[in-house]
Design an enzyme around this catalytic site. Sequence first.
Site, PDB file in Angstrom:
ATOM      1  N   HIS A 147       0.838  -1.204   0.000  1.00 18.01           N
ATOM      2  CA  HIS A 147       0.000   0.000   0.000  1.00 18.01           C
ATOM      3  C   HIS A 147       0.872   1.252   0.000  1.00 18.01           C
ATOM      4  CE1 HIS A 147      -4.011  -1.569   0.230  1.00 18.01           C
ATOM      5  NE2 HIS A 147      -3.766  -2.284   1.324  1.00 18.01           N
ATOM      6  N   CYS A 152       0.093   1.663  -5.686  1.00 19.15           N
ATOM      7  CA  CYS A 152      -0.941   2.446  -6.359  1.00 19.15           C
ATOM      8  C   CYS A 152      -0.496   3.895  -6.517  1.00 19.15           C
ATOM      9  CB  CYS A 152      -2.245   2.405  -5.558  1.00 19.15           C
ATOM     10  SG  CYS A 152      -2.946   0.755  -5.368  1.00 19.15           S
ATOM     11  N   ARG A 211      -0.624   2.239 -11.437  1.00 24.68           N
ATOM     12  CA  ARG A 211       0.415   1.599 -10.643  1.00 24.68           C
ATOM     13  C   ARG A 211       1.748   2.307 -10.896  1.00 24.68           C
ATOM     14  NH1 ARG A 211      -3.596   0.039  -9.014  1.00 24.68           N
ATOM     15  NH2 ARG A 211      -4.347  -2.113  -8.707  1.00 24.68           N
TER      16      ARG A 211
END
Length: 409
Positions: A308, A377, A386
């Site tokens: 993340h 991300c 991405r």
Amino acid sequence: MTSARPEHGAGEEGSPWFRATNLPEREPEPEYPYWQSPAAPEVPYDETMALRTQEARRMVVTQATPAPGTEPAGAAPGSRSIPGSRSAAHDGSAPGSGPTPDDVSAPGPGSVSRAGAASDGPVRPTGGRAERRRAAAKGRGRRRAGKHAPGGAAAGSSAASVASAASTAPERPMTRVEARRAARARKDSVGVVASRVVGELFITFGVVMLLFVTYQLWWTNVRAGLEADKAKKGIEEAWAEGRKPGAFEPGQGFAIMYIPKLDVVVPIAEGIDKEKVLDRGMVGHYAEGALKTAMPSDKQGNFSVAGHRNTHGEPFRYINRLVPGDPIVVETQDAYYTYEMHSILPQTPPSNISVIQPVPQGSGFSKPGRYITLTTCTPEFTSTYRMIVWGKMVEERPRSKGKPDALVG
């Protein structure tokens, strides 16, 4: 021989030391009968006399009232004399002209003295100055209260007392129709009720959104940090016990990643499951199906991981700050694998899986080797695209030889 000198002022006229020949002769003082007193001089009219009350007026009645129709000698017609006055001397009336009336009353028609006689002339004030002032003030108050009463007397209630009584009087009870109208007027209209409901809904929605943002940006990081620390501690305990599993289960931690420049220390687990791996603050290894990649210990391949960028521990939030040559270290049970950052791809669609192939496209590598790929991300707080960071292995160091220079320095 000396004679006693008389006291000063005593027997001056016959004194041998003081003989005044130019002194005027004294007028003989008139003698009055015991029943007659000298008439009082005319007293100018004073408004306070008319305000005097029977309580404040000192009436001295010591003589008998003369017969009806008779007037005392030396008195003006229609006037009344006061006992003890000296009007007879000043008016020139002779002694013995008859008794004077002893009843006194205040001027004004209809007023009656203590003796019961009506007053038709001015009256000489009696008593001291303070008493006269109190009587005048008291009379003014009564005159104002009874200004509109018949005959000038204080009767009824004044406007102030009427207003006070009206304000303290109990209200008249409403009829049934009036009560219904008042209740209907107190009710809110449909528009007011609807606006209140809409306002409350907006407030509730705002509070819920605020709580959600707080949960995403703060609480998820706290919880993921705790779970990541727990997983890292479990991995280190398993290494200390010497356990070597043949294959790692999905969600099982097997390595630890260090990025010294970003001060990142994060466990690596098998798989990229969101709930089991990524949301728990760990980095996931692509190890399933068509996305399966090599392990760090393989002689060739591309060790690819995902993490993340925002929330849930956000281990890869600042990987865009890496520059070529920055170290990336992966620690396993047997060795330390040191990679150097090589290139970065700022943005690519999520469907582009060529970036994790053994020789990744767009990385600048042209032949097989031992590579590492970090994916996350982008832009921040979204998952539209991405971001890709590539690195190349530069050192493999057994754990028995200690930490590599990238971690020691």
